[in-house]
Motif scaffolding. Structure first.
Motif, PDB file in Angstrom:
ATOM      1  N   UNK A 152      -1.774  -6.069   8.388  1.00 28.18           N
ATOM      2  CA  UNK A 152      -2.689  -6.145   7.249  1.00 28.18           C
ATOM      3  C   UNK A 152      -1.892  -6.046   5.952  1.00 28.18           C
ATOM      4  N   UNK A 153      -2.056  -7.019   5.060  1.00 32.61           N
ATOM      5  CA  UNK A 153      -1.286  -6.990   3.812  1.00 32.61           C
ATOM      6  C   UNK A 153      -1.828  -5.961   2.826  1.00 32.61           C
ATOM      7  N   UNK A 154      -0.955  -5.572   1.890  1.00 32.24           N
ATOM      8  CA  UNK A 154      -1.383  -4.714   0.789  1.00 32.24           C
ATOM      9  C   UNK A 154      -2.383  -5.474  -0.073  1.00 32.24           C
ATOM     10  N   UNK A 155      -3.181  -4.740  -0.843  1.00 33.40           N
ATOM     11  CA  UNK A 155      -4.015  -5.383  -1.847  1.00 33.40           C
ATOM     12  C   UNK A 155      -3.089  -5.927  -2.944  1.00 33.40           C
ATOM     13  N   UNK A 156      -3.521  -6.931  -3.718  1.00 36.84           N
ATOM     14  CA  UNK A 156      -2.638  -7.575  -4.696  1.00 36.84           C
ATOM     15  C   UNK A 156      -1.963  -6.622  -5.686  1.00 36.84           C
ATOM     16  N   UNK A 157      -2.667  -5.621  -6.198  1.00 33.70           N
ATOM     17  CA  UNK A 157      -2.066  -4.693  -7.171  1.00 33.70           C
ATOM     18  C   UNK A 157      -0.935  -3.873  -6.543  1.00 33.70           C
ATOM     19  N   UNK A 158      -1.165  -3.368  -5.338  1.00 30.52           N
ATOM     20  CA  UNK A 158      -0.142  -2.588  -4.649  1.00 30.52           C
ATOM     21  C   UNK A 158       1.052  -3.479  -4.309  1.00 30.52           C
ATOM     22  N   UNK A 159       0.787  -4.702  -3.844  1.00 38.83           N
ATOM     23  CA  UNK A 159       1.864  -5.630  -3.491  1.00 38.83           C
ATOM     24  C   UNK A 159       2.758  -5.915  -4.694  1.00 38.83           C
ATOM     25  N   UNK A 160       2.175  -6.133  -5.858  1.00 39.38           N
ATOM     26  CA  UNK A 160       2.976  -6.370  -7.059  1.00 39.38           C
ATOM     27  C   UNK A 160       3.770  -5.129  -7.458  1.00 39.38           C
ATOM     28  N   UNK A 161       3.180  -3.967  -7.265  1.00 40.34           N
ATOM     29  CA  UNK A 161       3.852  -2.715  -7.645  1.00 40.34           C
ATOM     30  C   UNK A 161       5.073  -2.433  -6.765  1.00 40.34           C
ATOM     31  N   UNK A 162       4.947  -2.650  -5.440  1.00 42.30           N
ATOM     32  CA  UNK A 162       6.039  -2.314  -4.522  1.00 42.30           C
ATOM     33  C   UNK A 162       6.957  -3.507  -4.221  1.00 42.30           C
ATOM     34  N   UNK A 163       6.549  -4.722  -4.587  1.00 40.81           N
ATOM     35  CA  UNK A 163       7.402  -5.887  -4.432  1.00 40.81           C
ATOM     36  C   UNK A 163       7.332  -6.578  -3.090  1.00 40.81           C
ATOM     37  N   UNK A 164       6.341  -6.271  -2.291  1.00 42.99           N
ATOM     38  CA  UNK A 164       6.157  -6.947  -1.004  1.00 42.99           C
ATOM     39  C   UNK A 164       4.693  -6.887  -0.609  1.00 42.99           C
ATOM     40  N   UNK A 165       4.315  -7.769   0.288  1.00 41.45           N
ATOM     41  CA  UNK A 165       2.914  -7.822   0.717  1.00 41.45           C
ATOM     42  C   UNK A 165       2.682  -6.941   1.936  1.00 41.45           C
ATOM     43  N   UNK A 166       3.742  -6.675   2.706  1.00 43.03           N
ATOM     44  CA  UNK A 166       3.583  -5.938   3.959  1.00 43.03           C
ATOM     45  C   UNK A 166       4.234  -4.561   3.896  1.00 43.03           C
ATOM     46  N   UNK A 167       3.559  -3.583   4.442  1.00 45.89           N
ATOM     47  CA  UNK A 167       4.041  -2.205   4.403  1.00 45.89           C
ATOM     48  C   UNK A 167       5.380  -2.046   5.130  1.00 45.89           C
ATOM     49  N   UNK A 168       5.574  -2.740   6.230  1.00 48.01           N
ATOM     50  CA  UNK A 168       6.831  -2.584   6.977  1.00 48.01           C
ATOM     51  C   UNK A 168       8.037  -3.138   6.211  1.00 48.01           C
ATOM     52  N   UNK A 169       7.791  -3.961   5.191  1.00 48.61           N
ATOM     53  CA  UNK A 169       8.881  -4.508   4.389  1.00 48.61           C
ATOM     54  C   UNK A 169       9.111  -3.711   3.101  1.00 48.61           C
ATOM     55  N   UNK A 170       8.357  -2.673   2.896  1.00 48.77           N
ATOM     56  CA  UNK A 170       8.491  -1.854   1.696  1.00 48.77           C
ATOM     57  C   UNK A 170       9.688  -0.916   1.880  1.00 48.77           C
ATOM     58  N   UNK A 171      10.809  -1.291   1.298  1.00 44.75           N
ATOM     59  CA  UNK A 171      12.058  -0.526   1.402  1.00 44.75           C
ATOM     60  C   UNK A 171      12.554  -0.221  -0.003  1.00 44.75           C
ATOM     61  N   UNK A 172      12.046   0.833  -0.629  1.00 45.93           N
ATOM     62  CA  UNK A 172      12.436   1.126  -2.013  1.00 45.93           C
ATOM     63  C   UNK A 172      13.913   1.472  -2.123  1.00 45.93           C
ATOM     64  N   UNK A 173      14.538   1.035  -3.207  1.00 45.42           N
ATOM     65  CA  UNK A 173      15.930   1.366  -3.470  1.00 45.42           C
ATOM     66  C   UNK A 173      15.998   2.787  -4.003  1.00 45.42           C
TER      67      UNK A 173
END
Length: 74
Positions: free
Chosen positions: A45-66
């Motif tokens: 399930x993808x992030x909602x558009x606002x969250x996706x823009x904030x974290x830089x990805x659409x999928x939670x498993x790809x959210x790897x903050x520096x």
């Protein structure tokens, strides 16, 4: 295609002897310069558009903050 050694790119001027040595050995061994591995990613399930823009990805498993050097987030 011209011979690599006949190009005047500065790669044969003695400053890059180590690079030249590695390149020569790879060429002689007919070895690849790199290998690629891309694991299969299942749908999620993808992030909602606002969250996706904030974290830089659409999928939670790809959210790897520096987190900076050493990978520690404080």
């Amino acid at each position: 295609m011209s011979d690599r050694n006949s190009q005047s790119c500065g790669c044969m001027d003695g400053q890059n002897q180590w690079v030249n040595s590695v390149y020569r050995h790879l060429s002689e061994a007919n070895a690849p310069l790199a290998m690629l591995y891309v694991p299969y990613q299942g749908w999620e399930t993808p992030y909602d558009p606002c969250t996706a823009l904030k974290v830089g990805t659409v999928f939670q498993s790809l959210c790897k903050p520096f987190c900076g050097k050493g990978g520690k987030c404080w």
